[in-house]
Motif scaffolding. Structure first.
Motif, PDB file in Angstrom:
ATOM      1  N   ALA A  44      -5.544   4.305   7.387  1.00 25.20           N
ATOM      2  CA  ALA A  44      -6.478   5.176   6.675  1.00 25.20           C
ATOM      3  C   ALA A  44      -6.473   6.583   7.266  1.00 25.20           C
ATOM      4  CB  ALA A  44      -7.887   4.579   6.721  1.00 25.20           C
ATOM      5  N   ILE A  86       0.766   5.699  -0.306  1.00 27.15           N
ATOM      6  CA  ILE A  86       0.068   6.986  -0.343  1.00 27.15           C
ATOM      7  C   ILE A  86       0.961   7.984  -1.067  1.00 27.15           C
ATOM      8  CG2 ILE A  86      -0.892   8.885   1.012  1.00 27.15           C
ATOM      9  CD1 ILE A  86      -1.492   6.925   3.209  1.00 27.15           C
ATOM     10  N   GLU A  87       0.391   8.697  -2.003  1.00 32.47           N
ATOM     11  CA  GLU A  87       1.160   9.641  -2.798  1.00 32.47           C
ATOM     12  C   GLU A  87       0.449  11.000  -2.798  1.00 32.47           C
ATOM     13  OE1 GLU A  87       3.279   8.881  -6.897  1.00 32.47           O
ATOM     14  OE2 GLU A  87       1.224   9.538  -7.276  1.00 32.47           O
ATOM     15  N   VAL A  88       1.216  12.053  -2.586  1.00 32.13           N
ATOM     16  CA  VAL A  88       0.706  13.427  -2.647  1.00 32.13           C
ATOM     17  C   VAL A  88       1.510  14.174  -3.691  1.00 32.13           C
ATOM     18  CG1 VAL A  88       0.225  15.551  -1.392  1.00 32.13           C
ATOM     19  CG2 VAL A  88       0.100  13.347  -0.201  1.00 32.13           C
ATOM     20  N   ALA A 133      -3.981  13.980  -2.439  1.00 24.35           N
ATOM     21  CA  ALA A 133      -3.479  12.732  -1.873  1.00 24.35           C
ATOM     22  C   ALA A 133      -4.305  11.571  -2.411  1.00 24.35           C
ATOM     23  CB  ALA A 133      -3.543  12.766  -0.355  1.00 24.35           C
ATOM     24  N   ARG A 134      -3.618  10.519  -2.773  1.00 25.85           N
ATOM     25  CA  ARG A 134      -4.314   9.322  -3.248  1.00 25.85           C
ATOM     26  C   ARG A 134      -3.580   8.092  -2.741  1.00 25.85           C
ATOM     27  NH1 ARG A 134      -2.486   6.889  -8.161  1.00 25.85           N
ATOM     28  NH2 ARG A 134      -0.487   7.732  -8.866  1.00 25.85           N
ATOM     29  N   SER A 135      -4.342   7.012  -2.592  1.00 29.63           N
ATOM     30  CA  SER A 135      -3.782   5.746  -2.117  1.00 29.63           C
ATOM     31  C   SER A 135      -3.963   4.691  -3.202  1.00 29.63           C
ATOM     32  CB  SER A 135      -4.488   5.311  -0.824  1.00 29.63           C
ATOM     33  OG  SER A 135      -4.016   4.058  -0.398  1.00 29.63           O
ATOM     34  N   GLU A 178      -5.026  14.276   3.116  1.00 33.05           N
ATOM     35  CA  GLU A 178      -5.987  14.921   2.227  1.00 33.05           C
ATOM     36  C   GLU A 178      -6.381  16.299   2.749  1.00 33.05           C
ATOM     37  OE1 GLU A 178      -9.185  12.197   1.932  1.00 33.05           O
ATOM     38  OE2 GLU A 178      -8.163  10.834   0.544  1.00 33.05           O
ATOM     39  N   GLN A 236      -3.974   8.819   5.430  1.00 35.53           N
ATOM     40  CA  GLN A 236      -4.446   9.326   4.146  1.00 35.53           C
ATOM     41  C   GLN A 236      -5.465  10.448   4.336  1.00 35.53           C
ATOM     42  OE1 GLN A 236      -6.038   6.372   1.533  1.00 35.53           O
ATOM     43  NE2 GLN A 236      -6.670   7.837  -0.014  1.00 35.53           N
ATOM     44  N   LYS A 237      -6.384  10.291   5.299  1.00 32.64           N
ATOM     45  CA  LYS A 237      -7.380  11.335   5.537  1.00 32.64           C
ATOM     46  C   LYS A 237      -6.717  12.627   5.991  1.00 32.64           C
ATOM     47  CE  LYS A 237     -11.074   8.096   6.745  1.00 32.64           C
ATOM     48  NZ  LYS A 237     -11.987   7.621   7.813  1.00 32.64           N
ATOM     49  N   GLN A 260       0.840  -1.193   0.000  1.00 37.80           N
ATOM     50  CA  GLN A 260       0.000   0.000   0.000  1.00 37.80           C
ATOM     51  C   GLN A 260       0.877   1.244   0.000  1.00 37.80           C
ATOM     52  OE1 GLN A 260      -2.838   0.125   3.164  1.00 37.80           O
ATOM     53  NE2 GLN A 260      -3.802   2.018   2.465  1.00 37.80           N
TER      54      GLN A 260
END
Length: 470
Positions: free
Chosen positions: A203, A31-33, A43-45, A210, A206-207, A29
């Motif tokens: 999670a 996460i990329e910003v 931001a997306r996962s 974002e 990621q939130k 997994q």
């Protein structure tokens, strides 16, 4: 002069933070910003297959080199294998549990990496290799660590390595270790974040990214988010302990606070005779002491993050927007101050929890002792009553025995004189009394002398009324 290896301390830290365990490959997994160049960061996962990781790393490295002149800002966070290493953490939560019960909390999900993928990511992303590969194996002691250091580089770009490991044992539940690299000239940030937590994994990260995407080009944002998450977990643990203490207080009945249930009605008070209550109070006190140690360690971690933030040499890089960086640092420093004050207040709550637990333990102990004293007093009264009854019965038996001894010779004489042989002699009534009276006196004197010599030999004390044989 002996020449020391430049990576000597890194090797020492690596041995300290690694575990002798490897994992099978699974989906990774990430996460990329990105989007900083358009001032619209997002931001997306997404998930990378194990056999695609090397290609993704090479592509990311190529993009970073090609975008150097464009100041391409990008944050990549590798979270490890998705939902790998599920386990149950256990503590005694409720007063109703017996010592042999294990209360299973929600499963804790660890996100590790295999040794091969971990080394591959560290080599391509130029990360310090001191991240724990496994954080849920056994009850590990408290660790608090944060450090920023300049990494050796073959290229012209200066790269800084950031390492952080801040987690607790079973009581807090969240364990995080992160290695990061930051290149000020390109603004690229790469990280491996391994750890464990609730079933939703990371999670929360990621939130948070974002919501705070505009700050994601600051290398200190991810450590701040981790510190925030750990602070929330500490508060959740304190709240859970307070809930347990409230249950113990109402179950024991040793509280002056009226408690109401979900139906709005007062909860019935219990009694403190249940031995499980003492075990529950002991568990609350022990957890309060452990959480206090975790808070103090976390305070040191938060303080070290702020120190490194203020000491970071931003002014050495002329290509950076220093006004933007200063604004970011001020916001992050304020958040760190909020975390510090929050943790200070958490210490006050833990101290209050320990005091209430001690008061409850003392109240239960004192009430149990009081009830034991009442029981012993009732037993003493019952024993006294039994002793009085026994003494009265003993006096009655003595009277009966004396009367029997006095009338026994007369009964024997009358029975003897009523035999056919004595009846044939036709003896007068005077003969009967002549024999009966001396015989009775002889029996009484024999009884007196017998007990006199017995008492003289200290075999049996003789008491007749108020007279005691010498």
């Amino acid at each position: 002069m002996t020449k020391l290896k430049p990576d000597l301390f890194q090797e020492l830290q690596e041995r300290h933070f690694r575990y002798p365990c490897n994992f099978k490959s699974a989906d990774i997994q990430i996460i990329e910003v990105d989007g900083f160049e358009a001032d619209m960061p997002t931001a997306r996962s997404f998930v990378v297959k194990p056999d695609e990781l090397e290609a993704w790393l090479k592509k990311n490295q190529t993009d970073a080199r090609n975008g150097t002149n464009q100041r391409r800002h990008k944050l990549n966070v590798i979270l490890g294998y998705r939902k790998q290493g599920e386990k149950f953490e256990y503590t005694m939560y409720g007063w109703e549990l017996t010592p042999n019960d294990i209360s299973a909390s929600p499963p804790i999900i660890s996100l590790p990496l295999s040794e091969e993928h971990y080394r591959l990511a560290c080599r391509n992303l130029r990360l310090p290799t001191i991240t724990s590969l496994l954080l849920t194996r056994g009850a590990r002691p408290l660790r608090g660590h944060f450090q920023v250091g300049r990494m050796s580089s073959d290229g012209e770009d200066t790269v800084y390595g950031i390492t952080m490991s801040s987690f607790s044992s079973l009581l807090i539940g969240i364990k995080v270790s992160v290695s990061m690299s930051y290149c000020p000239s390109t603004g690229s940030i790469n990280a491996i974040l391994l750890g464990s937590g609730t079933p939703e994994g990371f999670a929360w990260l990621q939130k948070d990214l974002e919501h705070l995407a505009t700050l994601a080009d600051n290398p200190f944002l991810v450590p701040i988010l981790i510190c925030q998450r750990l602070t929330e977990a500490i508060y959740a643990s304190i709240d859970a302990n307070f809930d347990r203490l409230h249950q113990v207080e109402i179950r024991s009945g040793q509280t002056g606070i009226m408690m109401f249930g979900e139906n709005g009605m007062p909860m019935p008070r219990g009694n403190c005779e249940d031995p499980k209550l003492s075990i529950a109070v002991l568990g609350i006190a022990q957890q309060a002491l452990a959480v206090e140690a975790y808070i103090r360690g976390h305070i040191l971690t938060v303080g070290s993050v702020k120190s490194e933030l203020l000491a970071f040499p931003w002014q050495q890089f002329t290509s950076m927007d220093h006004d933007h960086v200063q604004e970011q640092n001020e916001l992050i420093a304020k958040q760190l101050d909020v975390l510090s004050r929050t943790l200070d207040f958490a210490l006050l709550r833990v101290d209050h929890l320990k005091q209430r637990a001690n008061v409850q333990s003392t109240a239960i102990t004192n009430l149990l002792a009081q009830r034991n004293n009442e029981t012993n007093h009732k037993l003493a009264e019952s024993s006294t009553s039994i002793a009085h009854d026994t003494k009265r019965d003993s006096s009655a038996m003595k009277s009966i025995a004396i009367l029997t001894m006095i009338f026994l010779p007369a009964t024997f004489t009358a029975t003897y004189f009523s035999t056919p042989a004595m009846v044939a002699l036709e003896l007068s009534q005077g003969v009967y009394w002549t024999v009966t009276v001396p015989l009775t006196l002889a029996v009484v004197l024999a009884w007196r002398f017998f007990f006199y010599f017995w008492a003289k030999l200290n075999i049996l004390p003789l008491r007749i009324g108020n007279w005691v044989a010498p």
